[in-house]
Write an enzyme that holds these catalytic residues in place. Structure first.
Site: not given
Ligand code: COD
Ligand code: ZN
Ligand code: ZN
Length: 376
Positions: A47, A49, A52, A175
């Site tokens: 994931c 997170s 991060h 998650c």
């Molecule tokens: N504008 C538009 N899209 C964007 C930008 C931008 N400026 N920057 C990045 N993106 C896109 C990326 O291309 C990607 O497709 C997407 O955003 C993010 O996807 P992933 O695959 O990197 O992330 P996920 O879906 O696995 O997780 C996203 C979260 C936001 C949930 C994660 O990053 C996070 O902040 N987690 C902490 C919050 C939470 O509740 N976590 C629970 C445990 S995960």
């Molecule tokens: Zn997660």
């Protein structure tokens, strides 16, 4: 020979400091103390997170074992554990549910006070760790730590699930799926016929799209700077997708134009950036739009919101684990999956053995995967 009550030596992926890859090393996992459960992990998703922490955006104590989206089998339990027993198939819960604190008792609450989400203390409730490596203490991550063959969690951080559920799929209920789907269903309470915008089309964002569709939204606009995410978003329910990089004007203005000047009814920020949080808020209807923050912004970052955006009637809210009360809801979500009420297949793009964990993270970092699932 039973391992109950004994220290288990096993493989784990340890991060010793930020911006370094995982190293697979032998660790010692102590037996569970009172109200704790030791789990043999079967499958764990990769994931954002976790990433991060690798990137240093979220600050934790090192060394640490990451991972928080998994399925396992209970190996042994400590004194006083009543809700699970050895042999049960389980999902560890990064948001616990003790059932006794005020958020657990309140019908609207889900962030149990036993959570380590945001504080990232990384230790069990008695201030010690069950993990060590060559005598050195290793921290846990959000009360779970699933990038290890064995982990120990508090009883409030584990839910028993259907023994027939496929671990390599339902781990996402721990998650990504639940966080995004619940953001639409529980936190926004999307209504039939509404227009939604989902910023970020990773595993969590796609799950938010699925939640908007299940709630009956008639328009679901996906927003992502990586156009390779669009086909999958449309497959799971997005009616259209936009790339902010294709426009000269800010994406919130594009979304206002796309909705005849009204703005969307519900927007979701599923990226974790303050600029996109403000864009998502500004995109929703000035009078009755609701914007839900799902992404966590970097530790100590701050966001300035012009009060004028809120006074007219917009609502800005946040959600953790999609608002689900974890221990009650996870078993039900697994049975809904088993009854084919939703699918997880579109979210799982790669599966690989646990020791290929660094490849799983590289696929995420280069935008090539939605979810990689590590098999133990
Ligand atoms: N504008 C538009 N899209 C964007 C930008 C931008 N400026 N920057 C990045 N993106 C896109 C990326 O291309 C990607 O497709 C997407 O955003 C993010 O996807 P992933 O695959 O990197 O992330 P996920 O879906 O696995 O997780 C996203 C979260 C936001 C949930 C994660 O990053 C996070 O902040 N987690 C902490 C919050 C939470 O509740 N976590 C629970 C445990 S995960
Ligand atoms: Zn997660
Ligand atoms: Zn609680």
């Amino acid at each position: 020979m039973s391992t109950a009550g004994k220290v288990i030596k096993c493989k784990a992926a340890v991060i010793w400091e930020p911006k370094t890859p995982f190293s697979i090393v032998e660790i010692e996992v102590a037996p569970p103390k009172a109200h704790e459960v030791r789990i043999k992990i079967l499958a764990s998703g990769v994931c954002r997170s976790d990433d991060h922490i690798l990137s240093g955006e979220l600050k934790v104590n090192f060394p640490i074992i990451l991972g928080h989206e998994a399925v396992g089998v209970v190996e042994s339990v400590g004194e006083g554990v009543t809700s699970v027993e050895p042999g049960d198939k389980v999902i560890p819960l990064f948001v616990p549910q003790c059932g006794e604190c005020s958020p657990c008792i309140h019908p609207k609450g889900n962030l149990c006070k036993l959570n380590d989400f945001g504080t990232f203390f990384g230790l069990m409730s008695d201030g010690t760790s069950r993990f060590s490596c060559k005598g050195e203490l290793v921290h846990n991550f959000v009360s779970t730590s699933t990038f290890t063959e064995y982990t120990v969690v508090h009883e409030s951080s584990v839910a028993k699930i259907d023994a027939a559920a496929p671990p390599e799929k339902v781990c996402l209920i721990g998650c990504g799926f639940s966080t995004g789907y619940g953001a639409a269903i529980n936190s926004a309470k999307v209504e039939p016929g509404s227009t939604c915008a989902v910023f970020g089309l990773g595993g969590v964002g796609l799950s938010a799209v699925m939640g908007c569709k299940a709630a009956g939204a008639s328009r679901i606009i996906g927003v992502d700077i990586n156009k390779d995410k669009f086909p999958k978003a449309k497959e799971v329910g997005a009616t259209e997708c936009v790339n902010p990089l294709d426009f000269e004007k800010p994406i919130n203005e594009v979304l206002i134009d796309m909705t005849e000047g009204d703005g969307v009814d519900y927007s979701f920020e599923v990226i974790g950036r303050t600029d996109t949080m403000i864009a998502a808020l500004t995109s929703c209807n000035m009078n009755y739009g609701t914007s839900v923050m799902v992404g966590a912004a970097p530790t100590k970052s701050e966001m300035t919101v012009p009060p004028g955006l809120i006074i007219t009637g917009r609502t800005l809210k946040g959600t953790v684990f999609g608002g689900w009360k974890s221990k009650d809801s996870v078993p039900r979500l697994v049975s809904d999956f088993m009854q084919k009420k939703f699918t997880l297949d579109p979210l799982i793009t790669h599966t690989m053995p646990f020791d290929k964990i660094n490849e799983g993270f590289e696929l995420l970092q280069t935008g090539k995967s939605i979810r990689s699932v590590l098999i133990f």
